[in-house]
Design a protein around this motif. Structure first.
Motif, PDB file in Angstrom:
ATOM      1  N   SER A  48      -2.010   6.341   1.970  1.00 15.15           N
ATOM      2  CA  SER A  48      -3.372   5.826   1.915  1.00 15.15           C
ATOM      3  C   SER A  48      -4.122   6.165   3.189  1.00 15.15           C
ATOM      4  CB  SER A  48      -3.363   4.306   1.738  1.00 15.15           C
ATOM      5  OG  SER A  48      -2.870   3.946   0.485  1.00 15.15           O
ATOM      6  N   GLN A  49      -5.408   6.339   3.046  1.00 18.12           N
ATOM      7  CA  GLN A  49      -6.276   6.612   4.191  1.00 18.12           C
ATOM      8  C   GLN A  49      -7.396   5.578   4.177  1.00 18.12           C
ATOM      9  OE1 GLN A  49      -7.667  10.574   3.592  1.00 18.12           O
ATOM     10  NE2 GLN A  49      -5.627  11.455   3.600  1.00 18.12           N
TER      11      GLN A  49
ATOM     12  N   ARG B 289       0.839  -1.196   0.000  1.00 13.77           N
ATOM     13  CA  ARG B 289       0.000   0.000   0.000  1.00 13.77           C
ATOM     14  C   ARG B 289       0.875   1.248   0.000  1.00 13.77           C
ATOM     15  NH1 ARG B 289      -4.724  -1.337   4.420  1.00 13.77           N
ATOM     16  NH2 ARG B 289      -5.623  -3.074   3.275  1.00 13.77           N
ATOM     17  N   SER B 290       0.348   2.284  -0.614  1.00 14.35           N
ATOM     18  CA  SER B 290       1.024   3.569  -0.572  1.00 14.35           C
ATOM     19  C   SER B 290       0.957   4.090   0.856  1.00 14.35           C
ATOM     20  CB  SER B 290       0.341   4.542  -1.519  1.00 14.35           C
ATOM     21  OG  SER B 290       0.925   5.820  -1.417  1.00 14.35           O
TER      22      SER B 290
ATOM     23  N   ARG C  82      -9.791   5.072   1.247  1.00 11.69           N
ATOM     24  CA  ARG C  82      -9.113   5.591   0.047  1.00 11.69           C
ATOM     25  C   ARG C  82      -7.724   4.974  -0.035  1.00 11.69           C
ATOM     26  NH1 ARG C  82      -9.717  11.951  -0.103  1.00 11.69           N
ATOM     27  NH2 ARG C  82      -8.735  11.544  -2.085  1.00 11.69           N
ATOM     28  N   VAL C  83      -7.680   3.666  -0.082  1.00 10.53           N
ATOM     29  CA  VAL C  83      -6.422   2.935  -0.038  1.00 10.53           C
ATOM     30  C   VAL C  83      -5.841   2.780  -1.443  1.00 10.53           C
ATOM     31  CG1 VAL C  83      -5.368   0.735   0.579  1.00 10.53           C
ATOM     32  CG2 VAL C  83      -7.141   1.711   2.032  1.00 10.53           C
ATOM     33  N   VAL C  84      -4.557   3.103  -1.582  1.00  6.96           N
ATOM     34  CA  VAL C  84      -3.841   2.877  -2.828  1.00  6.96           C
ATOM     35  C   VAL C  84      -3.061   1.584  -2.649  1.00  6.96           C
ATOM     36  CG1 VAL C  84      -2.080   3.738  -4.413  1.00  6.96           C
ATOM     37  CG2 VAL C  84      -3.650   5.345  -3.298  1.00  6.96           C
ATOM     38  N   GLU C  85      -3.434   0.561  -3.408  1.00  3.35           N
ATOM     39  CA  GLU C  85      -2.766  -0.738  -3.315  1.00  3.35           C
ATOM     40  C   GLU C  85      -1.982  -0.998  -4.588  1.00  3.35           C
ATOM     41  OE1 GLU C  85      -5.620  -3.400  -0.523  1.00  3.35           O
ATOM     42  OE2 GLU C  85      -6.283  -3.143  -2.596  1.00  3.35           O
TER      43      GLU C  85
END
Length: 75
Positions: A55-56, A51-52, A59-62
């Motif tokens: 990320s929150q 994950r970035s 609003r997760v950046v995977e």
């Protein structure tokens, strides 16, 4: 770690939740880039994976394994 300023194969990246620099391969959505990421265990927001670090929840950046080329410890 020896040679902290060298890029390394993702197979050797730490999967303990520590933040690292990763190179993201170019895609149709954009050029190659460097991001800060960490390995996340499965939780209510998704499966385990990269994950970035910005990320929150919700609003997760995977990143899929093939998207990441190499890694480096933070300076």
């Amino acid at each position: 770690m020896d040679e902290p300023d060298r890029w390394r194969n993702m197979a050797s990246a730490p999967r303990d939740g520590s933040r690292i620099l990763v190179t993201v391969r170019p895609t149709e959505q954009g050029p190659a880039e460097v991001d800060m990421a960490y390995w996340s265990r499965a939780d209510q927001h998704g499966e385990e994976g990269w994950r970035s670090s910005d990320s929150q929840p919700g609003r997760v950046v995977e990143y899929a394994d093939p998207e990441l080329k190499c890694w480096m410890p933070l300076p």
